[in-house]
Design a protein around this motif. Structure first.
Motif, PDB file in Angstrom:
ATOM      1  N   ASP A   6     -17.259  28.412  23.529  1.00 13.74           N
ATOM      2  CA  ASP A   6     -17.064  26.891  24.152  1.00 13.74           C
ATOM      3  C   ASP A   6     -16.943  25.919  23.176  1.00 13.74           C
ATOM      4  OD1 ASP A   6     -19.453  27.629  26.825  1.00 13.74           O
ATOM      5  OD2 ASP A   6     -17.390  28.158  26.736  1.00 13.74           O
ATOM      6  N   ALA A   7     -16.295  24.798  23.594  1.00 14.46           N
ATOM      7  CA  ALA A   7     -15.983  23.818  22.674  1.00 14.46           C
ATOM      8  C   ALA A   7     -17.328  22.815  22.037  1.00 14.46           C
ATOM      9  CB  ALA A   7     -15.128  22.805  23.530  1.00 14.46           C
ATOM     10  N   LEU A   8     -16.886  22.238  21.067  1.00 14.20           N
ATOM     11  CA  LEU A   8     -17.954  21.320  20.509  1.00 14.20           C
ATOM     12  C   LEU A   8     -17.842  19.977  21.453  1.00 14.20           C
ATOM     13  CD1 LEU A   8     -16.809  21.441  16.732  1.00 14.20           C
ATOM     14  CD2 LEU A   8     -19.024  22.415  17.694  1.00 14.20           C
ATOM     15  N   SER A  16     -14.439  32.902  13.824  1.00 12.73           N
ATOM     16  CA  SER A  16     -14.746  31.652  13.624  1.00 12.73           C
ATOM     17  C   SER A  16     -14.041  31.030  12.639  1.00 12.73           C
ATOM     18  CB  SER A  16     -16.173  31.487  13.338  1.00 12.73           C
ATOM     19  OG  SER A  16     -16.795  30.186  13.211  1.00 12.73           O
ATOM     20  N   VAL A  17     -13.264  29.904  13.104  1.00  9.67           N
ATOM     21  CA  VAL A  17     -12.557  29.091  12.210  1.00  9.67           C
ATOM     22  C   VAL A  17     -12.601  27.767  12.204  1.00  9.67           C
ATOM     23  CG1 VAL A  17      -9.930  28.646  11.229  1.00  9.67           C
ATOM     24  CG2 VAL A  17     -10.650  31.041  12.016  1.00  9.67           C
ATOM     25  N   THR A  18     -13.053  26.917  11.369  1.00  5.26           N
ATOM     26  CA  THR A  18     -13.310  25.565  11.588  1.00  5.26           C
ATOM     27  C   THR A  18     -12.223  24.899  10.537  1.00  5.26           C
ATOM     28  OG1 THR A  18     -15.725  25.830  11.900  1.00  5.26           O
ATOM     29  CG2 THR A  18     -15.005  23.545  11.484  1.00  5.26           C
ATOM     30  N   VAL A  19     -11.321  23.961  11.081  1.00  2.51           N
ATOM     31  CA  VAL A  19     -10.346  23.114  10.215  1.00  2.51           C
ATOM     32  C   VAL A  19     -10.701  21.929  10.219  1.00  2.51           C
ATOM     33  CG1 VAL A  19      -7.804  22.767  10.226  1.00  2.51           C
ATOM     34  CG2 VAL A  19      -8.582  24.926  11.157  1.00  2.51           C
ATOM     35  N   LEU A  20     -10.772  21.317   8.990  1.00  2.00           N
ATOM     36  CA  LEU A  20     -11.506  19.936   8.762  1.00  2.00           C
ATOM     37  C   LEU A  20     -10.310  18.978   7.989  1.00  2.00           C
ATOM     38  CD1 LEU A  20     -14.844  20.501   7.381  1.00  2.00           C
ATOM     39  CD2 LEU A  20     -14.104  20.240   9.769  1.00  2.00           C
ATOM     40  N   ASN A  21     -10.160  17.810   8.725  1.00  2.00           N
ATOM     41  CA  ASN A  21      -8.972  16.927   7.792  1.00  2.00           C
ATOM     42  C   ASN A  21      -9.792  15.480   7.910  1.00  2.00           C
ATOM     43  OD1 ASN A  21      -7.429  18.884  10.066  1.00  2.00           O
ATOM     44  ND2 ASN A  21      -6.665  18.919   7.838  1.00  2.00           N
ATOM     45  N   VAL A  60      -9.797  22.564  20.385  1.00  2.00           N
ATOM     46  CA  VAL A  60     -10.144  23.997  20.141  1.00  2.00           C
ATOM     47  C   VAL A  60      -9.000  24.685  20.712  1.00  2.00           C
ATOM     48  CG1 VAL A  60     -11.639  25.638  20.783  1.00  2.00           C
ATOM     49  CG2 VAL A  60     -12.561  23.246  20.343  1.00  2.00           C
ATOM     50  N   GLU A  61      -8.119  25.623  19.837  1.00  5.92           N
ATOM     51  CA  GLU A  61      -7.486  26.509  20.210  1.00  5.92           C
ATOM     52  C   GLU A  61      -7.984  28.132  20.070  1.00  5.92           C
ATOM     53  OE1 GLU A  61      -3.620  26.111  18.808  1.00  5.92           O
ATOM     54  OE2 GLU A  61      -3.169  24.143  19.975  1.00  5.92           O
ATOM     55  N   GLY A  62      -8.312  28.787  20.993  1.00 10.13           N
ATOM     56  CA  GLY A  62      -8.890  30.140  21.074  1.00 10.13           C
ATOM     57  C   GLY A  62     -10.065  29.834  20.049  1.00 10.13           C
ATOM     58  N   GLN A 100       2.493  28.236  11.467  1.00  8.08           N
ATOM     59  CA  GLN A 100       2.440  29.280  10.687  1.00  8.08           C
ATOM     60  C   GLN A 100       1.221  29.660   9.899  1.00  8.08           C
ATOM     61  OE1 GLN A 100       5.225  31.203  10.426  1.00  8.08           O
ATOM     62  NE2 GLN A 100       3.914  32.627   9.395  1.00  8.08           N
ATOM     63  N   ALA A 101       0.617  28.543   9.522  1.00  4.85           N
ATOM     64  CA  ALA A 101      -0.898  28.619   8.626  1.00  4.85           C
ATOM     65  C   ALA A 101      -1.694  29.542   9.696  1.00  4.85           C
ATOM     66  CB  ALA A 101      -1.270  27.550   8.182  1.00  4.85           C
ATOM     67  N   MET A 102      -1.667  28.723  11.201  1.00  5.67           N
ATOM     68  CA  MET A 102      -2.600  29.143  12.032  1.00  5.67           C
ATOM     69  C   MET A 102      -2.194  30.331  12.669  1.00  5.67           C
ATOM     70  SD  MET A 102      -4.583  26.654  12.494  1.00  5.67           S
ATOM     71  CE  MET A 102      -4.042  25.826  10.749  1.00  5.67           C
ATOM     72  N   THR A 103      -1.045  30.877  12.621  1.00  4.41           N
ATOM     73  CA  THR A 103      -0.907  32.393  12.691  1.00  4.41           C
ATOM     74  C   THR A 103      -1.568  33.332  11.878  1.00  4.41           C
ATOM     75  OG1 THR A 103       1.005  32.708  11.377  1.00  4.41           O
ATOM     76  CG2 THR A 103       1.190  31.989  13.747  1.00  4.41           C
ATOM     77  N   TYR A 104      -1.844  33.082  10.490  1.00  2.00           N
ATOM     78  CA  TYR A 104      -2.572  33.787   9.728  1.00  2.00           C
ATOM     79  C   TYR A 104      -4.118  33.845   9.952  1.00  2.00           C
ATOM     80  CZ  TYR A 104       1.635  33.341   7.151  1.00  2.00           C
ATOM     81  OH  TYR A 104       2.835  33.426   6.677  1.00  2.00           O
ATOM     82  N   LEU A 105      -4.617  32.606  10.834  1.00  2.00           N
ATOM     83  CA  LEU A 105      -6.079  32.393  10.856  1.00  2.00           C
ATOM     84  C   LEU A 105      -6.533  32.917  12.298  1.00  2.00           C
ATOM     85  CD1 LEU A 105      -6.083  28.842   9.461  1.00  2.00           C
ATOM     86  CD2 LEU A 105      -7.443  30.733   8.465  1.00  2.00           C
TER      87      LEU A 105
END
Length: 315
Positions: A305-307, A239-244, A254-256, A229-234
């Motif tokens: 492209d991907a990292l 350019s979105v980077t998600v860190l954990n 990488v998704e989109g 659900q959070a990803m639908t808002y993003l």
């Protein structure tokens, strides 16, 4: 995962292993694209193997586990100190450090105090944090928030802007779902939707939380139940980077336009998903420990492209 007589459970041995391992990841900003750079290379100013372009934006460290003292690493204070030394030796330091959780191991006041003394040695302007499950293990769940709760008004989630990048800190370690999956909850998701509403799709976004915001391995709880659900808002942002943190190893997806990146721990490794009886501190023979910590060089194949991740081991 058994004890090896050659394992060196000393401060010197732990520091020696960290000297070959990844202590953190530096992120630079160039043309709106975030580029992760290996911290050891950033310290040395090495531009041969990893192009270091753009503004040094922030550094991510994770899972310091102050208070842990088992064989997997009997000196987590020493390894965090080594990380801090690497950061402070960088010729161009970022203004921000983001800690993606498990600052402490048992949420004890003394552990938080020790961590605060160590992190205060970082020569950076700002430290931002999100709690891990080990940081909220106290019965009253107050030790973390009494120290780091002000930006979020003790909610655990908040946002801020820095150099044109919008940063979002989320919390997913208070209400676990089946198999220990993390959870954001409807209130936080509603806040996230409102926080992003009206922002230009060209704004670079950085999201950080402790547990992965995609399902890496559900049987071990390596994921967040309502992250989709959070990803639908993003998804509308370029350019979105998600860190954990949490899993103590690098896994990328990488998704989109959304890049997911988990970080190594400065404390100890964990097994790969599904290998062994379950997650937890991975004790390995001394000859293998450098391979488990490793040195990771992350280069950017130009967006979209991907990292590309390359692990350099001591083997």
């Amino acid at each position: 995962m058994t004890r090896d007589p050659e394992f060196d459970p000393t401060r010197r041995g732990a520091l020696k292993c960290l000297g070959f391992g990844a202590a953190g990841t530096l992120f630079t900003l160039s043309a709106g694209i975030l580029t992760p750079v290996d911290l050891a290379l950033a310290k040395a100013g090495d531009t041969g193997r990893t192009p270091q372009v753009g503004l040094p934006l922030f550094l991510q460290i994770s899972d310091t586990h102050i208070g842990f003292n088992k064989d997997a690493n009997p000196d987590v204070i020493g390894t965090l100190s080594k990380t801090i030394d690497l950061v402070n030796a960088m010729p161009k330091k970022p203004a921000l450090v983001i800690h993606t959780g498990d600052i402490t191991h048992l949420s004890k006041a003394s552990e938080f105090d020790t961590a605060a003394q160590l992190l205060a040695q970082l020569n950076v302007t700002e430290l931002h944090t999100t709690p891990g499950e080990h940081d909220v293990a106290d019965v009253s769940v107050t030790e973390y928030f009494s120290r780091y709760g002000k930006p979020s008004q003790d909610r655990g989630y908040y946002s801020f802007d820095h150099h044109g990048v919008h940063f979002i800190s989320l919390i997913n370690v208070l209400n676990f779902k089946a198999n220990g999956l993390g959870n954001l909850g409807p209130e936080q998701l509603e806040w996230l939707e409102k926080d992003l509403r009206g922002r230009s799709a060209s704004t670079p976004i950085v999201v950080f939380a402790h547990m992965p915001l995609w399902t890496i391995y559900a049987p071990w709880g390596w994921g967040t139940a309502d992250a989709d659900q959070a990803m639908t808002y993003l998804s509308r942002f370029g350019s979105v980077t998600v860190l954990n943190g949490h899993i103590h190893q690098i896994v990328q997806k990488v998704e989109g336009n959304i890049t997911f990146h988990t970080a190594r721990s400065t404390a100890y490794p964990q097994p790969s998903a599904g290998e062994g009886p379950g997650p937890g501190p991975l004790k390995v023979p001394s000859a293998e420990l450098p391979r488990m910590l490793g040195v990771s060089n992350v280069t950017l194949q130009r967006h979209p492209d991907a990292l590309t991740l390359t692990d350099t081991t001591l083997a």
